[in-house]
Design a protein around this motif. Structure first.
Motif, PDB file in Angstrom:
ATOM      1  N   LYS A  45       0.824  -1.215   0.000  1.00 42.14           N
ATOM      2  CA  LYS A  45       0.000   0.000   0.000  1.00 42.14           C
ATOM      3  C   LYS A  45       0.854   1.259   0.000  1.00 42.14           C
ATOM      4  CE  LYS A  45      -3.855  -1.948   2.494  1.00 42.14           C
ATOM      5  NZ  LYS A  45      -4.908  -1.678   3.440  1.00 42.14           N
ATOM      6  N   SER A  68      -3.173   4.629   3.156  1.00 43.30           N
ATOM      7  CA  SER A  68      -3.901   3.645   3.958  1.00 43.30           C
ATOM      8  C   SER A  68      -5.036   2.929   3.203  1.00 43.30           C
ATOM      9  CB  SER A  68      -4.384   4.253   5.263  1.00 43.30           C
ATOM     10  OG  SER A  68      -5.373   5.193   4.986  1.00 43.30           O
ATOM     11  N   ASN A  69      -5.777   3.604   2.306  1.00 46.30           N
ATOM     12  CA  ASN A  69      -6.826   2.816   1.635  1.00 46.30           C
ATOM     13  C   ASN A  69      -6.429   2.366   0.223  1.00 46.30           C
ATOM     14  OD1 ASN A  69      -6.982   5.353   0.725  1.00 46.30           O
ATOM     15  ND2 ASN A  69      -9.190   5.620   0.940  1.00 46.30           N
ATOM     16  N   ASP A  70      -5.143   2.302  -0.018  1.00 43.68           N
ATOM     17  CA  ASP A  70      -4.633   1.754  -1.278  1.00 43.68           C
ATOM     18  C   ASP A  70      -4.820   0.223  -1.278  1.00 43.68           C
ATOM     19  OD1 ASP A  70      -3.418   1.778  -3.722  1.00 43.68           O
ATOM     20  OD2 ASP A  70      -1.371   1.959  -2.982  1.00 43.68           O
TER      21      ASP A  70
END
Ligand code: ASP
Length: 444
Positions: A42, A45-47
């Protein structure tokens, strides 16, 4: 010249700039000879990790015979990396071939392995050293278990004439060449296998934290770092959920007493944590080295008068577990009692009822009670065996925090005290134990 094997995790391989950092770290020490890489992880964080995208490709390939849509995101990621690094390699051609093979093979393991394969090829190009495909050197036997001896021999042979090389992490192959991966996070194991095969002086495991912390930073704010851990302490802590390093990655290096150094790619100046054999372990002055907890266990508590003198009682109980293919985590026992602590995830679909019926029929107990939602907390440290009053302090800290201890298990090595508490008390219990042994009072 000594030999260091360096493994770089997903966040270190996430994009062109982090991969450049990796190359700088490798080049800054000529002993860093063999590099093992993960797939790009990643970037924020929201990858999404490349490995997860590859599993999606495998699903699409199995369902429709085509994975072009999910693969396009992977293609973009690798093309960007190669462009950012200014490499001349034909990444387009390699990606076309990869997409084609994912569709043909229709294997989740094969698809997932391509993340490490591609990042390994790129890293080898960037460092200008040979690339070693893990498919040729990491072996699994027909049952799917890792074949350590064969793999050490194959890796050693492949690297014998290569003073520097990059090896792809996470996967290997069966004898017939069919690709198989380790479990998630398995590049740590690959790094350890390479270190063992070349009898490295040090296995450096580069990640995005500066080593192990005395407990989870989501539970205690800025906990103390651990400078030195023994292999045994590491095993206890990582088994209980301290997940800086894959828990199986110690076995290869432990057999040859190779120390592991956990380092931070983004703070390369930090010394990190050294993980050493007991013979090289020096007492740091801390009674407790670390605390880790894991939730969601089921405890089956069995009581029967005169259990202690009934020959074969435990064997019968354990046979029930074996026949149902259930492993247990702990088995604390008293004179007329024994408890089985089992990960609740393996007790799905009526399995618990089935076990209870079979226990009832086989050993005719006086009482059987089941406790659900139990968390286990391990307090680990070699310092505990030589310090009088450690368990007293631990239990007082828990009682002062008003936490009900449902189970106690002190491992026979005196290295570990495990307590069972309700899941909802888990974080408070870890905090209480941390404050007792590392907090202001402990320092005074
Ligand atoms: N890429 C794999 C995973 O995400 C293996 C690894 O990074 O160690 O689990």
């Amino acid at each position: 010249m000594s030999i260091k094997v360096c493994k770089f995790g997903g966040t270190s391989m996430a994009d062109g700039s982090t991969i450049q950092k990796v190359a700088n770290i490798v080049k800054s020490d000529k002993d860093r000879r063999y590099v093992v890489v993960s797939a790009p992880g990643k970037r924020f964080s929201n990858d999404v990790k490349v490995t997860d995208m590859l599993y999606e490709c495998a699903r699409a390939a199995a369902d429709t015979g085509n994975c072009a849509a999910p693969f396009s995101k992977i293609r973009q990621r690798f093309e960007n990396i190669v462009a950012e690094l200014g490499l001349k390699m034909d990444i387009g051609g390699v990606l076309d071939e990869t997409e084609k093979r994912i569709c043909e093979e229709k294997s989740a393991d094969f698809a997932a392995s391509r993340g490490e394969y591609l990042s390994g090829r790129i890293m080898a190009e960037l460092l200008d050293v040979p690339f070693v495909d893990a498919q040729d050197v990491i072996r699994f036997n027909d049952e799917g278990t890792f074949d350590a001896e064969e793999s050490y021999a194959l890796v050693a042979r492949a690297l014998a004439d290569k003073p520097y090389a990059v090896v792809a992490g996470f996967y290997g192959a069966y004898k017939d060449g069919k690709v198989k991966t380790f479990s998630r996070g398995g590049s740590d194991i690959s790094g350890a296998v390479v270190a063992r095969a070349v009898l490295a002086d040090l296995y450096e495991n580069w990640t995005d934290v500066s080593g192990f912390l005395a407990c989870d930073p989501r539970i205690v704010e800025r906990p103390q770092g651990i400078k030195v851990l023994s292999y045994k302490e590491l095993r206890e802590l990582s088994y209980m959920g301290a997940n800086v390093l894959h828990s199986e990655s110690i076995f290869p290096v432990r057999g040859a007493n190779i120390p592991i150094n956990i380092r931070n790619t983004f703070r390369a100046e930090d010394e990190g944590t050294m993980i050493v054999p007991l013979s090289k372990y020096r007492y740091t002055g801390n009674i407790v080295t670390g605390i880790a907890g894991k939730k969601n266990f089921t405890v089956i508590h069995i009581e029967k008068s005169m259990m202690n003198s009934e020959i074969g009682f435990t064997r019968k109980i354990l046979s029930i577990l074996e026949e149902n293919n259930i492993s247990f985590e702990h088995m604390p026992s008293g004179i007329d009692t024994m408890s089985l602590v089992i990960d609740s995830n393996v007790l799905q679909l009526g399995m618990l009822d089935r076990l209870l019926t079979e226990i009832e029929q086989t050993v005719n107990p006086d009482h059987v009670r089941v406790y659900n939602n139990i968390a286990l907390i391990a307090t680990v440290g070699h310092g505990m065996s030589s310090s009088i009053g450690t368990s007293g302090r631990l239990f007082k800290a828990l009682s002062d925090a008003n936490i009900n201890v449902r189970m106690i298990d002190q491992g026979s090595s005196e290295l570990n005290i495990i307590v069972g508490v309700a899941d909802e008390d888990c974080n408070r219990a870890i905090k209480a134990i941390y404050n007792e042994f590392f907090g202001e009072k402990a320092k005074a």
